[in-house]
Design a protein around this motif. Structure first.
Motif, PDB file in Angstrom:
ATOM      1  N   GLY A  15      27.675  16.034  -6.095  1.00 17.58           N
ATOM      2  CA  GLY A  15      26.840  15.558  -4.992  1.00 17.58           C
ATOM      3  C   GLY A  15      27.657  15.187  -3.772  1.00 17.58           C
ATOM      4  N   VAL A  16      28.765  14.484  -3.976  1.00 17.94           N
ATOM      5  CA  VAL A  16      29.622  14.088  -2.859  1.00 17.94           C
ATOM      6  C   VAL A  16      30.229  15.319  -2.205  1.00 17.94           C
ATOM      7  N   THR A  17      30.649  16.291  -3.008  1.00 18.24           N
ATOM      8  CA  THR A  17      31.222  17.520  -2.472  1.00 18.24           C
ATOM      9  C   THR A  17      30.193  18.275  -1.639  1.00 18.24           C
ATOM     10  N   ALA A  18      28.967  18.381  -2.139  1.00 18.60           N
ATOM     11  CA  ALA A  18      27.920  19.074  -1.397  1.00 18.60           C
ATOM     12  C   ALA A  18      27.629  18.353  -0.081  1.00 18.60           C
ATOM     13  N   PHE A  19      27.605  17.026  -0.108  1.00 17.81           N
ATOM     14  CA  PHE A  19      27.376  16.255   1.111  1.00 17.81           C
ATOM     15  C   PHE A  19      28.487  16.506   2.131  1.00 17.81           C
ATOM     16  N   LEU A  20      29.730  16.480   1.679  1.00 14.12           N
ATOM     17  CA  LEU A  20      30.851  16.702   2.588  1.00 14.12           C
ATOM     18  C   LEU A  20      30.817  18.108   3.194  1.00 14.12           C
ATOM     19  N   THR A  42      28.181  19.939   3.706  1.00 19.26           N
ATOM     20  CA  THR A  42      27.088  19.947   4.673  1.00 19.26           C
ATOM     21  C   THR A  42      27.484  19.216   5.949  1.00 19.26           C
ATOM     22  N   ALA A  43      28.111  18.054   5.799  1.00 19.63           N
ATOM     23  CA  ALA A  43      28.502  17.264   6.961  1.00 19.63           C
ATOM     24  C   ALA A  43      29.553  17.992   7.794  1.00 19.63           C
TER      25      ALA A  43
END
Length: 182
Positions: free
Chosen positions: A11-16, A18-19
């Motif tokens: 989840g954190v990787t996907a957020f990063l 995307t950001a």
């Protein structure tokens, strides 16, 4: 438990991703001469992102200085001594002469003396164990120009501490701390 951690990392990787994709801006933005991202979008607000200030340098108004001396306690540990014993070993030697079918090998043995050493415990010894290392600290007000951030302690080198001692209170200081808190 392990699956929850893995899910969190994903989840954190996907957020990063995307950001970072959103920050790159595709074709409607670029970078200026300082390397900061700029946007050419529409709107009245300033969307220019400034490069963060040097993270390892802090500035503010000198408040208080503090010196914490090194603190030690008496402790004991095993006393190790080197104990050696004489020993011998049989060493094999060989020499060859001739070539082909006329080759002869002569073998002989000698006794070699050597010291067999090891460390063994022999009682205990006392020493001074460091509980708290020596520290020099400076407290700043208005850290980074933020008037709400007062009384922030930073660990500094002796040279910076000495410089802070020589200045008056509320003098602007800029230094690189070795740690936070005191």
């Amino acid at each position: 438990m392990f699956n929850k951690q893995r899910l969190m990392v994903v989840g954190v990787t996907a957020f990063l991703i995307t950001a970072l994709g959103a920050c790159s801006g595709g074709g409607d933005g670029g970078t200026d001469s300082t390397g900061s991202a700029t946007a050419t979008g529409q709107g009245s607000e300033d969307t220019t992102q400034q490069a963060p200030p040097q993270a390892d340098t802090v500035s503010g108004l000198r408040d208080t200085v503090r010196h914490l001396s090194r603190q030690t306690v008496k402790a004991t540990r095993p006393h190790m001594v080197r104990r050696c014993t004489s020993a011998t070993r049989r060493v094999r030697h060989s020499a060859s002469t001739g070539t082909g079918t006329k080759r002869k090998t002569r073998t002989w043995y000698t006794t070699e003396r050597y010291q067999d050493c090891e460390k063994v415990r022999s009682g205990t010894e006392t020493y001074r164990r460091v509980v708290r290392p020596e520290r020099w600290c400076v407290s700043l007000d208005d850290v980074g120009g933020d008037t709400a951030r007062d009384d922030v302690w930073y660990q500094v080198t002796y040279a910076t501490y000495d410089e802070a001692l020589g200045t008056h209170e509320h003098t602007r200081m800029r230094f690189t701390p070795t740690g936070t808190g005191c």
